[in-house]
Design an enzyme around this catalytic site. Structure first.
Site, PDB file in Angstrom:
ATOM      1  N   VAL A  63       0.543  -1.364  -0.032  1.00  0.00           N
ATOM      2  CA  VAL A  63       0.068   0.344   0.404  1.00  0.00           C
ATOM      3  C   VAL A  63       0.393   1.512  -0.311  1.00  0.00           C
ATOM      4  O   VAL A  63       0.065   2.176  -0.147  1.00  0.00           O
ATOM      5  CB  VAL A  63      -0.489   0.000   1.209  1.00  0.00           C
ATOM      6  CG1 VAL A  63      -1.894  -1.399   1.543  1.00  0.00           C
ATOM      7  CG2 VAL A  63      -0.296   0.176   2.097  1.00  0.00           C
TER       8      VAL A  63
ATOM      9  N   HIS B 142      -4.696  -4.146  -2.731  1.00  0.00           N
ATOM     10  CA  HIS B 142      -4.608  -3.652  -1.130  1.00  0.00           C
ATOM     11  C   HIS B 142      -4.628  -2.785  -1.002  1.00  0.00           C
ATOM     12  O   HIS B 142      -4.811  -2.116   0.045  1.00  0.00           O
ATOM     13  CB  HIS B 142      -3.656  -4.463  -0.095  1.00  0.00           C
ATOM     14  CG  HIS B 142      -3.574  -6.009  -0.598  1.00  0.00           C
ATOM     15  ND1 HIS B 142      -3.175  -6.580   0.544  1.00  0.00           N
ATOM     16  CD2 HIS B 142      -5.125  -6.807  -0.555  1.00  0.00           C
ATOM     17  CE1 HIS B 142      -3.247  -7.784   0.642  1.00  0.00           C
ATOM     18  NE2 HIS B 142      -4.629  -7.874  -0.328  1.00  0.00           N
TER      19      HIS B 142
HETATM   20  C1  BJW Z   1      11.490 -10.443   1.684  1.00  0.00           C
HETATM   21  C2  BJW Z   1      12.832  -9.456   2.740  1.00  0.00           C
HETATM   22  C3  BJW Z   1      13.779  -8.424   1.588  1.00  0.00           C
HETATM   23  C4  BJW Z   1      11.741 -10.105   3.930  1.00  0.00           C
HETATM   24  N1  BJW Z   1      13.548  -8.831  -0.147  1.00  0.00           N
HETATM   25  N2  BJW Z   1      11.255 -10.357   0.491  1.00  0.00           N
HETATM   26  C5  BJW Z   1      -9.600 -18.067   1.743  1.00  0.00           C
HETATM   27  C6  BJW Z   1     -10.564 -17.481   0.751  1.00  0.00           C
HETATM   28  C7  BJW Z   1     -10.082 -16.263   1.053  1.00  0.00           C
HETATM   29  C8  BJW Z   1     -10.578 -15.142   1.796  1.00  0.00           C
HETATM   30  C9  BJW Z   1      -9.656 -16.224   2.819  1.00  0.00           C
HETATM   31  C10 BJW Z   1      -9.474 -17.527   2.813  1.00  0.00           C
HETATM   32  N3  BJW Z   1      -9.119 -17.515   3.966  1.00  0.00           N
HETATM   33  C11 BJW Z   1      -9.015 -16.372   5.158  1.00  0.00           C
HETATM   34  C12 BJW Z   1      -9.721 -15.594   4.116  1.00  0.00           C
HETATM   35  C13 BJW Z   1      -9.767 -14.187   4.589  1.00  0.00           C
HETATM   36  C14 BJW Z   1      -8.229 -13.265   4.547  1.00  0.00           C
HETATM   37  C15 BJW Z   1      -7.248 -14.204   4.853  1.00  0.00           C
HETATM   38  O1  BJW Z   1      -6.485 -14.873   4.142  1.00  0.00           O
HETATM   39  N4  BJW Z   1      -6.868 -14.567   5.987  1.00  0.00           N
HETATM   40  C16 BJW Z   1      -5.467 -14.753   6.063  1.00  0.00           C
HETATM   41  C17 BJW Z   1      -4.482 -14.470   7.215  1.00  0.00           C
HETATM   42  C18 BJW Z   1      -5.296 -16.108   7.059  1.00  0.00           C
HETATM   43  N5  BJW Z   1      -8.493 -12.381   3.202  1.00  0.00           N
HETATM   44  C19 BJW Z   1      -8.952 -11.331   3.467  1.00  0.00           C
HETATM   45  O2  BJW Z   1      -9.805 -10.659   4.684  1.00  0.00           O
HETATM   46  C20 BJW Z   1      -9.184 -10.497   2.459  1.00  0.00           C
HETATM   47  N6  BJW Z   1     -10.526  -9.934   1.333  1.00  0.00           N
HETATM   48  C21 BJW Z   1     -11.268 -11.019   1.292  1.00  0.00           C
HETATM   49  O3  BJW Z   1     -10.902 -12.984   1.504  1.00  0.00           O
HETATM   50  O4  BJW Z   1     -12.382 -10.706   0.897  1.00  0.00           O
HETATM   51  C22 BJW Z   1     -13.614 -12.069   0.251  1.00  0.00           C
HETATM   52  C23 BJW Z   1     -14.189 -11.454   2.730  1.00  0.00           C
HETATM   53  C24 BJW Z   1     -15.111 -10.594   1.927  1.00  0.00           C
HETATM   54  C25 BJW Z   1     -15.469 -11.375   3.267  1.00  0.00           C
HETATM   55  C26 BJW Z   1     -16.368 -12.248   3.602  1.00  0.00           C
HETATM   56  C27 BJW Z   1     -14.840 -13.571   3.118  1.00  0.00           C
HETATM   57  C28 BJW Z   1     -14.437 -13.121   2.267  1.00  0.00           C
HETATM   58  C29 BJW Z   1      -8.142  -9.386   1.944  1.00  0.00           C
HETATM   59  C30 BJW Z   1      -7.350  -8.954   2.823  1.00  0.00           C
HETATM   60  C31 BJW Z   1      -7.011  -7.831   3.391  1.00  0.00           C
HETATM   61  C32 BJW Z   1      -4.946  -7.939   3.885  1.00  0.00           C
HETATM   62  N7  BJW Z   1      -4.734  -6.378   4.060  1.00  0.00           N
HETATM   63  C33 BJW Z   1      -3.454  -6.379   5.124  1.00  0.00           C
HETATM   64  C34 BJW Z   1      -3.647  -5.311   5.815  1.00  0.00           C
HETATM   65  C35 BJW Z   1      -3.861  -4.065   4.380  1.00  0.00           C
HETATM   66  C36 BJW Z   1      -3.864  -2.539   5.066  1.00  0.00           C
HETATM   67  C37 BJW Z   1      -1.865  -2.479   5.810  1.00  0.00           C
HETATM   68  O5  BJW Z   1      -1.047  -1.906   5.219  1.00  0.00           O
HETATM   69  O6  BJW Z   1      -2.448  -2.266   7.248  1.00  0.00           O
HETATM   70  O7  BJW Z   1      -2.702  -6.940   3.507  1.00  0.00           O
HETATM   71  S1  BJW Z   1      -2.444  -7.858   5.831  1.00  0.00           S
HETATM   72  C38 BJW Z   1      -1.170  -7.861   4.801  1.00  0.00           C
HETATM   73  O8  BJW Z   1      -0.916  -8.873   4.725  1.00  0.00           O
HETATM   74  C39 BJW Z   1      -1.184  -6.939   3.593  1.00  0.00           C
HETATM   75  C40 BJW Z   1      -0.130  -7.074   2.854  1.00  0.00           C
HETATM   76  O9  BJW Z   1      -0.650  -6.830   1.533  1.00  0.00           O
HETATM   77  C41 BJW Z   1      -0.930  -8.874   3.242  1.00  0.00           C
HETATM   78  C42 BJW Z   1       0.348 -10.083   2.583  1.00  0.00           C
HETATM   79  O10 BJW Z   1       1.202  -9.922   3.398  1.00  0.00           O
HETATM   80  P1  BJW Z   1       2.659  -9.796   2.872  1.00  0.00           P
HETATM   81  O11 BJW Z   1       2.634  -9.097   1.144  1.00  0.00           O
HETATM   82  O12 BJW Z   1       3.527 -11.597   2.033  1.00  0.00           O
HETATM   83  O13 BJW Z   1       4.104  -9.781   4.020  1.00  0.00           O
HETATM   84  P2  BJW Z   1       4.403 -10.821   5.567  1.00  0.00           P
HETATM   85  O14 BJW Z   1       4.816  -9.973   6.005  1.00  0.00           O
HETATM   86  O15 BJW Z   1       3.292 -12.035   5.528  1.00  0.00           O
HETATM   87  O16 BJW Z   1       5.273 -11.492   4.165  1.00  0.00           O
HETATM   88  C43 BJW Z   1       6.728 -10.378   3.607  1.00  0.00           C
HETATM   89  C44 BJW Z   1       7.542 -11.468   3.373  1.00  0.00           C
HETATM   90  O17 BJW Z   1       8.483 -10.910   2.737  1.00  0.00           O
HETATM   91  C45 BJW Z   1       8.086 -12.903   3.562  1.00  0.00           C
HETATM   92  O18 BJW Z   1       7.542 -14.237   2.816  1.00  0.00           O
HETATM   93  C46 BJW Z   1       9.878 -12.838   4.416  1.00  0.00           C
HETATM   94  O19 BJW Z   1      10.246 -14.001   3.986  1.00  0.00           O
HETATM   95  C47 BJW Z   1       9.529 -11.793   2.786  1.00  0.00           C
HETATM   96  N8  BJW Z   1      11.194 -10.603   2.967  1.00  0.00           N
HETATM   97  N9  BJW Z   1      12.150  -9.911   3.506  1.00  0.00           N
HETATM   98  C48 BJW Z   1      13.130 -10.367   0.101  1.00  0.00           C
HETATM   99  N10 BJW Z   1      14.368  -8.455   1.779  1.00  0.00           N
END
Ligand code: BJW
Ligand code: ZN
Length: 248
Positions: free
Chosen positions: A103, A119
């Site tokens: 974001v 997102h």
């Molecule tokens: C390096 C490095 C370097 C380090 N070089 N690499 C199944 C199907 C559908 C939905 C779901 C489902 N199961 C559960 C859900 C619901 C939920 C979900 O997924 N939950 C899981 C956690 C279980 N999903 C949702 O709710 C989504 N909406 C949705 O599904 O809508 C349909 C629906 C509606 C109503 C009811 C039910 C369904 C919305 C998800 C929104 C996520 N929002 C966030 C916050 C954004 C705002 C903010 O910034 O505050 O988005 S959460 C956070 O996680 C953020 C990120 O974009 C997202 C992903 O994280 P990311 O980017 O992967 O970061 P990390 O920290 O996890 O990983 C970092 C990586 O970098 C690591 O691997 C490191 O090793 C690596 N790294 N240094 C390269 N230098």
């Protein structure tokens, strides 16, 4: 790092490259990731207290102030060599699309011209009730926390996607279209745990795309990647570009 010759040939032959990025892409810019032990945001804060619509309704001041703090972190941040290498790809292959979960807008600031934000963007603000976007000058001038919507008086909220909310439909459908036509799919710096974004690499693989994973740690998506480049985005991406296109 030594790279596979077949991978380098695939990059040089690519017509359209998709880059799917997560928080790790911006880690070297000083932006905290979410799920890393000790340093990730979710190691210190509970997502259910800060990143859901219910959390905002329960305690809008805390949620607004938390996002204001994160905007401050972003103010001092600059795109890192990983973002710059992704932007540089545009001069090397006919088409490049960035699909980001981030974001922070750092891909755009690095010069990438086609960025799909799954997102949202932390610098955008919209009304919780009527959804209308708010002018940033009006938000800055407001003394209320959170500021109020100029149209309906509802509370303003950050323009990001919280848990339980749908992804912006235009962004999601464009991301799906890109996977139909891109031949190479980079998956950079994401734990691939958050759905539905995490389904994109799986979909790319099922469409027969070459999937390249760049991450210092193993993730559950390693099994679907043909190439796993273990390291930091800001180091691996520039090295990979130099290996594939030594003359720029
Ligand atoms: C390096 C490095 C370097 C380090 N070089 N690499 C199944 C199907 C559908 C939905 C779901 C489902 N199961 C559960 C859900 C619901 C939920 C979900 O997924 N939950 C899981 C956690 C279980 N999903 C949702 O709710 C989504 N909406 C949705 O599904 O809508 C349909 C629906 C509606 C109503 C009811 C039910 C369904 C919305 C998800 C929104 C996520 N929002 C966030 C916050 C954004 C705002 C903010 O910034 O505050 O988005 S959460 C956070 O996680 C953020 C990120 O974009 C997202 C992903 O994280 P990311 O980017 O992967 O970061 P990390 O920290 O996890 O990983 C970092 C990586 O970098 C690591 O691997 C490191 O090793 C690596 N790294 N240094 C390269 N230098
Ligand atoms: Zn409103």
């Amino acid at each position: 790092m030594l790279f596979d010759f077949v991978l380098l040939d695939k990059l040089r032959a690519a017509r359209h490259i998709a880059v799917f990025s997560g928080a790790g892409m911006s880690a070297e810019s000083g932006i905290p990731t979410f799920r890393e032990a000790h340093t990730g945001l979710w190691a210190k804060y509970r997502p259910e207290d800060l990143a859901t619509p219910d959390a905002f309704l329960r305690d809008p001041v805390t949620v607004w102030n938390w996002y204001a703090w994160r905007r401050e972190l972003l103010r001092d941040a600059k795109p890192n060599p990983g973002h710059l290498a992704v932007a540089q790809l545009e001069g090397l292959v006919p088409k490049v699309t960035v699909i980001t979960q981030n974001v922070d807008g750092l891909h755009q600031r690095a010069g990438s011209s086609d960025v799909i934000e799954l997102h949202g963007n932390i610098l955008d603000t919209r009304c919780f009730d009527c959804g209308r976007p708010a002018e940033s000058a009006a938000v800055k001038a407001s003394e209320e926390v959170p500021p109020r919507c100029g149209h309906c008086g509802g509370m303003l909220r950050p323009g990001v996607v919280w848990f339980g909310e749908s992804l912006p439909s235009a962004a999601w459908s464009r991301a799906s279209e890109v996977l139909e036509e891109a031949d190479v799919f980079f998956c950079i710096g994401t734990s691939s745990l958050v759905e539905p974004a995490a389904s994109l690499p799986r979909y790319a693989r099922s469409c027969g795309r070459t999937v390249i994973q760049i991450n210092p740690e193993a993730t559950s998506h390693d099994v679907i990647a043909q190439y796993i480049l273990r390291g930091k985005a800001g180091e691996v991406m520039p090295e990979l570009l130099f290996a594939a296109w030594p003359h720029g």
